[in-house]
Design an enzyme around this catalytic site. Structure first.
Site, PDB file in Angstrom:
ATOM      1  N   ALA A 119       0.797  -1.229   0.000  1.00  9.66           N
ATOM      2  CA  ALA A 119       0.000   0.000   0.000  1.00  9.66           C
ATOM      3  C   ALA A 119       0.828   1.277   0.000  1.00  9.66           C
ATOM      4  O   ALA A 119       0.260   2.362  -0.032  1.00  9.66           O
ATOM      5  CB  ALA A 119      -0.929   0.015   1.213  1.00  9.66           C
TER       6      ALA A 119
ATOM      7  N   GLY B 127       1.888   3.307  -5.710  1.00 10.56           N
ATOM      8  CA  GLY B 127       1.174   2.792  -6.868  1.00 10.56           C
ATOM      9  C   GLY B 127      -0.290   2.485  -6.634  1.00 10.56           C
ATOM     10  O   GLY B 127      -1.027   3.245  -6.002  1.00 10.56           O
TER      11      GLY B 127
ATOM     12  N   GLY C 270      -1.743   0.219  -4.789  1.00 10.93           N
ATOM     13  CA  GLY C 270      -2.129   0.020  -3.396  1.00 10.93           C
ATOM     14  C   GLY C 270      -2.364   1.328  -2.670  1.00 10.93           C
ATOM     15  O   GLY C 270      -3.314   1.453  -1.886  1.00 10.93           O
TER      16      GLY C 270
ATOM     17  N   TYR D 221       8.275 -13.347 -13.575  1.00 15.64           N
ATOM     18  CA  TYR D 221       7.103 -12.562 -13.174  1.00 15.64           C
ATOM     19  C   TYR D 221       5.839 -13.176 -13.769  1.00 15.64           C
ATOM     20  O   TYR D 221       4.819 -13.316 -13.086  1.00 15.64           O
ATOM     21  CB  TYR D 221       7.278 -11.125 -13.646  1.00 15.64           C
ATOM     22  CG  TYR D 221       6.135 -10.199 -13.301  1.00 15.64           C
ATOM     23  CD1 TYR D 221       6.016  -9.654 -12.022  1.00 15.64           C
ATOM     24  CD2 TYR D 221       5.179  -9.840 -14.257  1.00 15.64           C
ATOM     25  CE1 TYR D 221       4.970  -8.796 -11.703  1.00 15.64           C
ATOM     26  CE2 TYR D 221       4.139  -8.979 -13.943  1.00 15.64           C
ATOM     27  CZ  TYR D 221       4.033  -8.456 -12.668  1.00 15.64           C
ATOM     28  OH  TYR D 221       3.009  -7.602 -12.360  1.00 15.64           O
TER      29      TYR D 221
END
Length: 264
Positions: free
Chosen positions: A9, A12, A14, A174
């Site tokens: 958080a 970005g 979050g 990823y």
């Protein structure tokens, strides 16, 4: 009480999600791996955005949490911190002292990415990405399911990626982790559907976050030309979509929903 727990958080998506859910009256538990200073700035910003009378409904707590050895989420839930007061307290307090949890939304937003050819990933990089993107979210969900089951309404939302659906060159690791998350969402959604807990993921496309800050102006322009909408999404748009999904009927579950401007 409406409670939103948001990992990753500090920046970005979050960070924007925390603001969006605060505006909707949610109490927040905000987690990050290391950017505690940014998280505290966010806490101050949110608390300063509401009159004191409104802030009572939007309490903000921050906690360093990686769901790593020695299981920080258990520390968060059981050792006198925010979650102990609101989750453990709710389930074990005398009935007259309980805080009623009407909605419990778990938003798993953490993630790391390293650009490499597959054969060039080091063992440390491999372990780090698998831990942050795949194992920690799984462990967090394991520990949160008992609380989601006891809340009046429970939801799990994952910030995933289009690369989990189609894969990306130079981001095979990823892509592997996000593909794993997408499959986990479909399996867990089926598992928790009888309990009326919705589990969904957003397969985000190109979002204008720090993760894409490495792009040169030329590379960014070329990427945005590939996106039919003509640009990256903003973090505010991404957060608004997470908020929208938190309001969807619980019948919407076990889905991986693209949010990419028509890109993939």
């Amino acid at each position: 009480m409406k409670l939103a727990i948001i990992t990753g958080a500090s920046r970005g998506i979050g960070r924007s999600a925390a603001k969006a859910f605060a505006k909707e009256g949610y109490t927040l538990l905000l987690n990050c791996e290391k950017n505690i200073a940014l998280l505290k700035e966010l806490k101050t910003e949110i608390e300063g955005s509401f009159p004191e009378s409104q802030l009572a409904k939007r309490r903000v707590y921050d906690e360093k949490c990686t769901v790593d050895k020695p299981s920080p989420i258990e520390i968060t839930l059981k050792e006198g911190s925010f979650s102990s007061a609101f989750l453990e307290g709710y389930f074990h307090a005398k009935e007259t002292e309980r805080v009623e949890i009407d909605e419990l939304v778990l938003i798993i937003n953490q993630g790391k990415s390293v650009l490499r050819l597959t054969q060039e990933y080091s063992a440390d990089e491999t372990d780090s990405l698998l831990q942050a993107n795949l194992l920690e979210p799984f462990q967090l969900v394991q520990r949160m399911i008992p609380y989601l089951l006891r809340a009046k309404e429970g939801r799990i939302l994952f910030s995933s990626s289009v690369w989990g659906n189609v894969g990306a060159s130079m981001e095979s690791l990823y892509s592997l982790t996000k593909g794993g998350i997408n499959s986990f969402v479909k399996a867990l959604g089926k598992e928790l559907a009888p309990s009326h807990i919705a589990v969904n993921a957003v397969a985000f496309g190109a979002i204008d976050t720090d993760m894409n800050a490495w792009l040169t102006e030329e590379e960014r322009s070329s990427l945005e030309e590939e996106i039919p909408y003509g640009r990256m999404a903003t973090v505010e748009e991404a957060a608004d979509f997470l908020l929208l999904l938190s309001k969807a009927p619980l019948y919407l579950t076990a889905q991986v929903i693209p949010f990419d401007g028509g890109w993939i």
